[in-house]
Motif scaffolding. Structure first.
Motif, PDB file in Angstrom:
ATOM      1  N   HIS A   1     -97.618  95.855 -59.116  1.00 59.61           N
ATOM      2  CA  HIS A   1     -97.893  94.748 -60.173  1.00 59.61           C
ATOM      3  C   HIS A   1     -96.512  94.299 -60.455  1.00 59.61           C
ATOM      4  O   HIS A   1     -95.594  95.043 -60.856  1.00 59.61           O
ATOM      5  CB  HIS A   1     -98.527  95.223 -61.388  1.00 59.61           C
ATOM      6  CG  HIS A   1     -99.748  95.955 -61.053  1.00 59.61           C
ATOM      7  ND1 HIS A   1     -99.707  97.164 -61.206  1.00 59.61           N
ATOM      8  CD2 HIS A   1    -101.027  95.594 -60.456  1.00 59.61           C
ATOM      9  CE1 HIS A   1    -101.007  97.697 -60.812  1.00 59.61           C
ATOM     10  NE2 HIS A   1    -101.754  96.577 -60.448  1.00 59.61           N
ATOM     11  N   LYS A   2     -96.355  92.864 -60.274  1.00 59.88           N
ATOM     12  CA  LYS A   2     -95.024  92.466 -60.677  1.00 59.88           C
ATOM     13  C   LYS A   2     -94.460  92.693 -62.339  1.00 59.88           C
ATOM     14  O   LYS A   2     -93.375  92.818 -62.435  1.00 59.88           O
ATOM     15  CB  LYS A   2     -95.104  90.672 -60.291  1.00 59.88           C
ATOM     16  CG  LYS A   2     -93.819  89.768 -60.709  1.00 59.88           C
ATOM     17  CD  LYS A   2     -94.046  88.652 -60.538  1.00 59.88           C
ATOM     18  CE  LYS A   2     -93.083  87.758 -60.636  1.00 59.88           C
ATOM     19  NZ  LYS A   2     -93.202  86.283 -60.532  1.00 59.88           N
ATOM     20  N   VAL A   3     -95.390  92.658 -62.955  1.00 59.03           N
ATOM     21  CA  VAL A   3     -95.284  92.989 -64.305  1.00 59.03           C
ATOM     22  C   VAL A   3     -94.564  94.058 -64.628  1.00 59.03           C
ATOM     23  O   VAL A   3     -93.756  94.259 -65.763  1.00 59.03           O
ATOM     24  CB  VAL A   3     -96.553  92.476 -65.254  1.00 59.03           C
ATOM     25  CG1 VAL A   3     -97.814  93.653 -65.068  1.00 59.03           C
ATOM     26  CG2 VAL A   3     -96.373  92.676 -66.771  1.00 59.03           C
ATOM     27  N   SER A   4     -94.985  95.212 -63.889  1.00 56.34           N
ATOM     28  CA  SER A   4     -94.438  96.533 -64.009  1.00 56.34           C
ATOM     29  C   SER A   4     -92.849  96.588 -63.558  1.00 56.34           C
ATOM     30  O   SER A   4     -92.012  97.222 -64.344  1.00 56.34           O
ATOM     31  CB  SER A   4     -95.279  97.429 -63.242  1.00 56.34           C
ATOM     32  OG  SER A   4     -94.921  97.576 -61.541  1.00 56.34           O
TER      33      SER A   4
ATOM     34  N   GLN B   1     -99.395  97.875 -71.156  1.00 56.22           N
ATOM     35  CA  GLN B   1     -99.125  99.274 -70.509  1.00 56.22           C
ATOM     36  C   GLN B   1     -97.612  99.282 -69.715  1.00 56.22           C
ATOM     37  O   GLN B   1     -97.268 100.199 -69.981  1.00 56.22           O
ATOM     38  CB  GLN B   1    -100.254  99.342 -69.789  1.00 56.22           C
ATOM     39  CG  GLN B   1    -100.219 100.726 -68.867  1.00 56.22           C
ATOM     40  CD  GLN B   1    -100.238 101.921 -69.595  1.00 56.22           C
ATOM     41  OE1 GLN B   1    -101.227 102.190 -70.383  1.00 56.22           O
ATOM     42  NE2 GLN B   1     -99.176 102.888 -69.415  1.00 56.22           N
ATOM     43  N   ALA B   2     -97.583  98.202 -69.014  1.00 53.56           N
ATOM     44  CA  ALA B   2     -96.207  98.314 -68.257  1.00 53.56           C
ATOM     45  C   ALA B   2     -95.149  98.457 -69.248  1.00 53.56           C
ATOM     46  O   ALA B   2     -93.989  98.923 -68.869  1.00 53.56           O
ATOM     47  CB  ALA B   2     -96.099  96.967 -67.528  1.00 53.56           C
ATOM     48  N   GLU B   3     -95.173  97.779 -70.297  1.00 51.85           N
ATOM     49  CA  GLU B   3     -93.840  97.737 -71.266  1.00 51.85           C
ATOM     50  C   GLU B   3     -93.695  98.922 -71.959  1.00 51.85           C
ATOM     51  O   GLU B   3     -92.586  99.779 -71.805  1.00 51.85           O
ATOM     52  CB  GLU B   3     -94.189  96.594 -72.174  1.00 51.85           C
ATOM     53  CG  GLU B   3     -92.779  95.922 -72.781  1.00 51.85           C
ATOM     54  CD  GLU B   3     -93.135  94.663 -73.606  1.00 51.85           C
ATOM     55  OE1 GLU B   3     -92.854  94.883 -74.878  1.00 51.85           O
ATOM     56  OE2 GLU B   3     -93.579  93.590 -73.351  1.00 51.85           O
ATOM     57  N   ALA B   4     -95.014  99.543 -72.396  1.00 47.86           N
ATOM     58  CA  ALA B   4     -94.832 100.897 -73.178  1.00 47.86           C
ATOM     59  C   ALA B   4     -94.312 101.964 -72.261  1.00 47.86           C
ATOM     60  O   ALA B   4     -93.696 102.678 -72.428  1.00 47.86           O
ATOM     61  CB  ALA B   4     -96.100 101.135 -73.743  1.00 47.86           C
TER      62      ALA B   4
ATOM     63  N   ALA C   1    -101.230  97.055 -64.434  1.00 46.05           N
ATOM     64  CA  ALA C   1    -101.416  95.440 -64.191  1.00 46.05           C
ATOM     65  C   ALA C   1    -101.483  94.923 -65.790  1.00 46.05           C
ATOM     66  O   ALA C   1    -101.162  93.809 -65.922  1.00 46.05           O
ATOM     67  CB  ALA C   1    -102.723  95.244 -63.732  1.00 46.05           C
ATOM     68  N   ASP C   2    -101.633  95.918 -66.747  1.00 45.37           N
ATOM     69  CA  ASP C   2    -101.738  95.128 -68.040  1.00 45.37           C
ATOM     70  C   ASP C   2    -100.033  95.367 -68.546  1.00 45.37           C
ATOM     71  O   ASP C   2     -99.400  96.307 -68.364  1.00 45.37           O
ATOM     72  CB  ASP C   2    -102.599  96.282 -68.940  1.00 45.37           C
ATOM     73  CG  ASP C   2    -102.489  96.110 -70.383  1.00 45.37           C
ATOM     74  OD1 ASP C   2    -101.760  94.940 -70.701  1.00 45.37           O
ATOM     75  OD2 ASP C   2    -103.135  96.748 -71.172  1.00 45.37           O
ATOM     76  N   PRO C   3     -99.825  94.062 -68.971  1.00 44.77           N
ATOM     77  CA  PRO C   3     -98.445  94.007 -69.374  1.00 44.77           C
ATOM     78  C   PRO C   3     -98.138  95.031 -70.640  1.00 44.77           C
ATOM     79  O   PRO C   3     -96.995  95.447 -70.792  1.00 44.77           O
ATOM     80  CB  PRO C   3     -98.146  92.628 -69.966  1.00 44.77           C
ATOM     81  CG  PRO C   3     -99.377  91.725 -69.345  1.00 44.77           C
ATOM     82  CD  PRO C   3    -100.457  92.708 -69.021  1.00 44.77           C
TER      83      PRO C   3
END
Ligand code: GUN
Ligand code: ZN
Length: 429
Positions: A136-139, A109-112, A105-107
């Protein structure tokens, strides 16, 4: 300026589907010591002689060159739970996997996580993949963006799950549809990316959410669909309780309009002949995940029955249920699964399912899966052996199949010398 690369090595790919059990297969194309010409990211030609000086020469003589592997089912956030001890599927999801996926959910974390995952895939010789991020959409955004940066062919979509999942991992039908539509409008068909309507599995979606997913597929036949089916016996029993009206687990998806030529269904261990006929009719494929099936104690996939029914089978790591991103290890496990049923999986059949076969099943044969002129230059350069045991085995191997089978069985990412994606070198040892 035109980029012109000429790479020399032992070129191996397939011109047709190898027949079951056929060690001397006319479908195999082996061109030792040939030059592969790449112009502006695309394979231009293959020839025995060195090209003129307008081509930058990269000499990998004595190494094997294959199309990049295609992993048709893998979970990007599950590197965090790979090799987790002691559970079967449903406990494994609750104990390890769901808690790990909540972090996405944390952008940041999703990016890394997306960057780590895609670089790891390429470092294992896999240049294309069909991927589950998280709910999560951000993932999904992070994964698509990272794939675009690397020029990769990637198929993915936000995971749909609106029940039987912990807080922080559930969506709802209205918000999920909004998120899917937005992601589709921004990523589907952009660069080498495609959107997959991603139903986690039947137990974590309400009938209303499955119907919404089916509507998305019906509206745009260029969308993919990915999910899990008939992996584990307790899971199959649960689906029977949740959907008593369905003839089978697969039928839950059929009724929702989720089975079509771009559907990728992981596992398919506990299917029957009617299910297999339904898969063939739909043109859907099974993403066979032997490492995961062994590790989670799920069962032994009946590849012969799928083939006899005319259902397509491609290869998948299913990390983190699977224990390696390496397609070598995945194929070695596939051989062992077939051996348990008294069947013999040739190196040709296995490698085909991880290259040309997967590309065909995904309707991407024009782009990936072979070393044919006109395809994008997704290719990997491999040492024939890593370490003294494999080196010795290669020395005494007779005939091409014996050698390639030993390479497939003993090799892994340590053999990877270089990986090219879209004609750009993205990994080098
Ligand atoms: N079924 C539902 N979710 C999953 C998952 O993440 N991995 C596997 N192997 N099976 C699943
Ligand atoms: Zn999976």
């Amino acid at each position: 300026m035109t980029q012109r690369l000429a790479i020399r090595g032992d070129l191996l790919d397939f011109t047709a589907e190898p027949a079951w059990g056929e060690v001397d297969s006319p479908a195999v194309r082996f061109r030792p010591g040939h030059w592969l010409l790449v112009e502006d990211g695309r394979i231009a030609a293959v020839q025995p002689d060195a090209p003129d000086a307008s081509w930058q020469r990269i000499d990998h003589a004595g190494r094997l060159i294959l199309p990049g592997f295609i992993d048709t089912h893998v979970h990007s956030p599950q590197l965090d739970v790979i090799a987790s001890y002691g559970t079967e599927l449903l406990d494994w999801l609750n104990t390890y996997t769901f808690p790990a996926e909540r972090r996405y959910a944390d952008p940041a974390q999703a990016e890394a996580g997306a960057a780590l995952f895609l670089d790891a895939l390429i470092a294992h010789g896999t240049t294309s993949a069909v991927v589950f991020p998280t709910v999560h959409k951000v993932s999904a955004d992070a994964l698509f963006a990272a794939a675009a940066e690397r020029g990769m062919r990637l198929i993915a979509g936000k995971v749909l799950m609106d029940r039987h999942a912990p807080d922080g991992l559930r969506d709802d039908v209205v918000q999920a549809e909004r998120d899917c539509r937005d992601l589709i409008s921004r990523w589907h068909g952009r660069d080498r990316l495609a959107y997959a309507v991603t139903v986690r599995f039947a137990p974590t979606s309400t009938p209303e959410q499955l119907a919404m997913a089916g509507r998305l597929c019906a509206e745009d036949p260029t969308l993919y669909m990915q999910t899990h089916v008939a992996e584990n016996r307790d899971e199959v029993r649960w689906v029977r309780e949740l959907f008593p009206e369905a003839r089978s687990y697969l039928d839950v998806y059929a009724r929702a309009g989720l089975l079509h030529a771009r559907s990728v269904l992981a596992h398919g261990i506990w299917l029957d002949d009617t299910d297999r006929a339904v898969l063939r009719e739909a043109g859907a494929q099974i993403a066979h995940s032997p490492s995961s099936n062994l590790f989670l104690g799920s069962g032994l996939f009946d590849w012969r029955a799928a083939e006899a029914a005319g259902a397509a089978v491609s290869m998948a790591s299913d990390v983190g249920g699977g224990t390696s991103l390496s397609m070598h290890r995945t194929l070695a496990d596939a051989y062992k699964v077939q051996a348990m049923a008294g069947e013999r999986l040739t190196a040709w059949k296995a490698l085909h399912a991880a290259t040309r076969g997967a590309a065909r099943a995904l309707s991407l044969e024009h782009e990936i899966g072979t070393l044919e002129a006109g395809r994008l230059a997704d290719l990997c350069v491999w040492d024939w052996a890593a370490g003294p045991v494999a080196e010795r085995r290669m020395e005494v191997a007779r005939g091409l199949h014996e050698k390639v089978f030993a390479w497939m069985t003993l090799g892994d990412e340590r053999c990877l010398a270089a990986a090219y994606v879209n004609g750009v070198q993205r990994h080098r040892r």
